[in-house]
Scaffold this active site. Structure first.
Site, short mmCIF file in Angstrom:
data_model
loop_
_atom_site.label_atom_id
_atom_site.label_comp_id
_atom_site.label_asym_id
_atom_site.label_seq_id
_atom_site.Cartn_x
_atom_site.Cartn_y
_atom_site.Cartn_z
CG HIS A 55 6.14 4.22 10.15
ND1 HIS A 55 5.79 3.06 10.79
CD2 HIS A 55 5.68 4.09 8.89
CE1 HIS A 55 5.17 2.26 9.95
NE2 HIS A 55 5.08 2.86 8.79
CG HIS A 75 10.33 5.85 10.47
ND1 HIS A 75 10.37 6.83 9.52
CD2 HIS A 75 9.98 4.71 9.82
CE1 HIS A 75 10.06 6.31 8.34
NE2 HIS A 75 9.81 5.03 8.50
CD GLU A 85 0.23 4.41 4.57
OE1 GLU A 85 -0.70 5.18 4.92
OE2 GLU A 85 1.39 4.54 5.01
CD GLU A 102 0.59 -6.50 3.26
OE1 GLU A 102 0.49 -5.28 3.16
OE2 GLU A 102 1.40 -7.05 4.02
CG ASP A 137 -0.11 -0.20 2.52
OD1 ASP A 137 1.09 0.11 2.54
OD2 ASP A 137 -0.70 -0.65 3.52
NE ARG A 153 2.20 10.58 4.55
CZ ARG A 153 3.04 11.35 3.87
NH1 ARG A 153 2.84 12.64 3.82
NH2 ARG A 153 4.07 10.85 3.24
#
Ligand SMILES: CC(=O)N[C@@H]1[C@@H](OP(=O)(O)OP(=O)(O)OC[C@H]2O[C@@H](n3ccc(=O)[nH]c3=O)[C@H](O)[C@@H]2O)O[C@H](CO)[C@@H](O)[C@@H]1O
Length: 374
Positions: free
Chosen positions: A215, A248, A129, A115, A93, A217
């Site tokens: 991490h 990250h 995503e 996936e 994604d 967003r």
């Protein structure tokens, strides 16, 4: 041709790359990387010993989603024109997934989506995503769904059943491969132990610790402030407990984490770890606190309770089984849920059960069987 650009895609595509490479009479296998995340991608390529055939190397300082999408799309247009692959395999994604799948569609190259079918049905969580995977599904010919649940999501969107194969998640193939490599190689194990020992100033093999990653967003800004405040509170409340946090590289993560958590004696901020040491550490962790997708899949098979710092997940299987719990990026819920696991052995026991809802390590074999028949 396999295409990927970030750390998690590379981890999950690496076993498929090797499975295809092991059948040279049947497949010519090429790897194209976009290098959407240069440094973290390169770590994985090195761990798995993969040298890309094509490297778009498109990461630039200060780039945004518009830049990445546009450069992957035009970059892949040229790659597809030059190499004319029989199939383009994308993963999951990311923006690389979205733009490469579109490039395949525009260029008339059939797309296989590894996936496939994960959904929250909320385009803003995870952002971007959820959009990336939904659009990828629209142009995909072969949908490799990790679970029956993800297959059902695709059926609900009217994807023909004959185009879907339930394979398990390739992350379990990768995890088992790496664990086996560590277990069967004493020298490697010793090197990893030394590597981690140099970064962690406590007896991490014998003392309990909580492993943290983050991490997403949608957690940037207030979410990360809440996460850091929660960790700080826990570190004060449980001074004998250690907190290991590979941070990250995204500046939106680095800034609040370093500002709020650096210098606390039982919080250990380290650079993002290569996959091998990370898996070794995961195996020793007491509890996992994360917003990552891949770790939600890996940790249950190692019997680690996972608290997910998100409000929704596209991976309900382990939540339903009771080994993963959603706690949001919410200071109070993070504190109370960790405290419950630390203070109440029965709660801990009920979440610390090893199970494998995401695969049996044979996902690549199933994917290849489909590709064989095209
Ligand atoms: C919304 C969502 O869930 N999207 C996911 C997203 O990926 P993610 O959220 O799983 O991303 P990360 O957390 O960055 O990576 C995780 C991997 O990294 C390893 N790791 C971690 C810390 C470290 O220090 N060293 C490491 O080696 C760790 O063991 C794990 O395997 O994109 C993927 C690709 O399409 C999708 O599969 C996937 O849906």
């Amino acid at each position: 041709m396999l295409v990927f650009g970030t750390r998690p895609e590379a981890i999950k595509m690496a076993p498929l790359y090797y499975a295809l490479k092991n059948c040279p009479d049947e497949f010519e296998t090429l790897v194209c990387v976009t290098a959407q995340h240069r440094q973290m991608l390169d770590q994985v390529l090195q761990v798995f010993g993969i040298t890309p055939d094509i490297d778009l190397n498109l990461m630039k300082a200060g780039q945004d989603l518009f830049d990445v999408t546009a450069s992957v799309l035009t970059g892949m247009r040229d790659v597809l024109k030059e190499y004319k692959p029989a199939a383009l395999l994308v993963h999951g994604d990311t923006t690389t997934t979205l733009a490469s799948a579109m490039a395949g569609f525009y260029g008339g190259v059939p797309v296989g989506h590894v996936e496939a079918g994960l959904r929250t049905h909320d385009l803003h969580a995870p952002f971007p995503e959820e959009l990336n995977r939904q659009v990828a599904s629209k142009v995909t010919r072969w949908h490799f769904a990790p679970t029956a649940f993800s297959k059902q999501n695709l059926l609900n969107e009217r994807v023909p059943e004959a185009h879907i194969e339930v394979t398990g998640n390739t992350v379990i193939d990768a995890l088992l491969w790496v664990l086996d490599r560590i277990d069967t190689d004493e020298e490697r194990k010793a090197a990893l132990t030394q590597f981690l020992g140099a970064r962690l100033p406590f007896d991490w093999q014998n003392r309990r610790f909580i492993l943290i990653t983050g991490h997403r967003r949608e957690n940037f800004g207030n979410g990360f402030l809440q996460i850091c405040e929660g960790l700080k509170e826990l570190a004060y409340r449980y001074p004998a407990m250690h907190f290991v946090y590979p941070v990250h590289l995204n500046p939106n993560v680095q800034e609040p984490v370093n500002r709020l958590l650096a210098g606390l004696p039982n919080i250990h901020l380290v650079e993002p770890l290569d996959y091998e040491p990370f898996v070794f550490l995961l195996k020793h962790a007491h509890i996992v606190l994360t917003d990552s997708g891949g770790i939600q899949e890996e940790a249950p098979s190692l019997g680690k309770p996972v608290l997910v710092m998100r409000d929704v997940t596209e991976r309900p299987e382990a939540v339903q089984a009771g080994t993963v719990r959603l706690v949001g990026a919410d200071r109070d819920r993070i504190v109370s849920n960790v405290a419950e696991l630390l203070d109440n052995p029965d709660s801990y026991k009920s979440m610390a059960r090893a199970h494998n809802p995401y695969g049996d390590g044979k996902a690549c074999e199933r994917i290849i069987n489909v590709l064989r028949n095209i």
